[in-house]
Design an enzyme around this catalytic site. Structure first.
Site: not given
Ligand code: SF4
Length: 353
Positions: A33, A116, A134
């Site tokens: 991520e 996030y 996002d």
């Protein structure tokens, strides 16, 4: 069938075969991520696999030096992410026995992990009910629910997060989040979304009202900052001087060629280092060997490259020591490895020509 179920069915049928989704493990999900924040999947995959081979768990990452971690981040840019990943790994080892905590507030306290990323890790690895937000999710959601305000505005994130939480599939939060991101990446594209293939098409506000070109509304508020500067290639034999500074705006804490900005600076944070000031005022025998432009976030940097060859490094050593700067000499061919930024490549190209 409710829209969440349609979305989930679509995702299970169409999801891409990505290595970081194979196992529900927090560590690889976290690394992937963070890498994906500024990099496309295809470009990130080989670097991800290489990184995981060298640092397969938080313990190995915590034990590594910052320089080694940065070298494995080469090609991804935005090196503060790599520094933060290492710091967070140290915290995980020291405070959580090498595992990821399972509550949002604890994860948010880890260096470099924002809303996030924390939500992505907790939902995908542990199936906890946190909706992610996002760029892709904002686009899908704002079109679907008809959010017509500026998504770059000050309240947009809070308002869209509430909507994302409401829309979350509570039974399968990890798959739901990935489905929203996947839909944004493959179907609900910024230009020409493929609405006829979309599992959310029936209830989608933007499709029904013909507003897919207008939603999401993106009005940029951050102005580009233009900076003019110089970067110094100081050569001794076939070696170049790299220094490490603590106070500069860019490349903080990593070895780099000495650089600085000049002219009317918009903020004192861009002030040149004392070392650069010294070079400019005392060393006049330098040659201008080229110039190039470089972009870092919203900064456009206009650099001139100066070269000087020295035979006796004593004076330089004394100044560097007086200024308490870490420094090292590296071979021209090793510049990019020792100074892992695309800036190094731009300078090296001029040195070779
Ligand atoms: S119907 Fe079209 S605009 Fe609406 S979410 Fe799907 S792809 Fe996006």
């Amino acid at each position: 069938m409710n829209p969440q179920k349609k979305l989930l069915d679509w995702y299970l049928l169409h999801k891409r075969d990505l290595p970081f989704r194979k196992k529900k493990q927090a560590y690889p999900i976290w690394i992937s991520e963070v890498m994906l924040q500024q990099t496309r999947v295809a470009a990130m995959l080989p670097l991800f696999e290489n990184f995981l081979k060298r640092f397969p768990n938080p313990e190995s990452l915590a034990k590594a030096t910052e320089e080694e971690v940065l070298s494995y981040w080469k090609g991804l840019g935005y090196y503060s992410r790599a520094r933060n990943i290492r710091k967070a790994a140290i915290t995980l080892v020291q405070q959580y026995n090498g595992s990821f905590p399972k509550d949002l507030n604890s994860v948010l306290k880890l260096p470099g992990i924002g809303n996030y990323t924390a939500r992505a890790i907790l939902s995908i690895a542990y199936d906890l009910p946190f909706a992610v937000l996002d760029g892709n999710v904002k686009r899908v959601l704002s079109r679907y629910i008809g959010y017509t305000k500026n998504i770059l505005g000050p309240k947009a994130d809070v308002e869209l997060q509430e909507k994302a939480d409401e829309f979350l599939n509570q039974s399968y939060p990890g798959d739901h989040n990935q489905a929203m991101m996947e839909l944004g990446a493959t179907i609900c594209l910024p230009e020409s979304p493929k609405c006829l293939l979309c599992p959310l098409m029936e209830g989608c506000f933007a499709r029904i009202h013909g507003k897919t070109n207008e939603i999401p509304l993106r009005q940029k508020e951050k102005k580009q900052i233009l900076l003019k500067g110089d970067i110094w290639a100081i050569e001794k034999g076939n070696e170049y001087l790299l220094i490490k500074e603590r106070t500069n705006r860019f490349l903080k804490g990593m070895f780099h060629l000495p650089y600085g900005f000049m002219g009317d600076l918009p903020d004192p944070v861009y002030s040149p280092s004392p070392f650069l000031e010294y070079l400019r005022s005392h060393w006049k025998e330098v040659s201008h060997i080229g110039s190039f432009q470089h972009t870092i976030t919203h900064h456009k940097l206009d650099f001139s490259i100066f070269h000087i060859a020295i035979t006796d490094p004593k004076e330089l050593k004394t100044i560097l020591e007086r200024m308490e700067l870490d420094f090292k000499w590296v071979k021209r061919d090793d510049l990019e490895a020792e100074f892992p930024s695309s800036l190094a490549k731009k300078v090296r190209t001029r040195l070779s020509s």
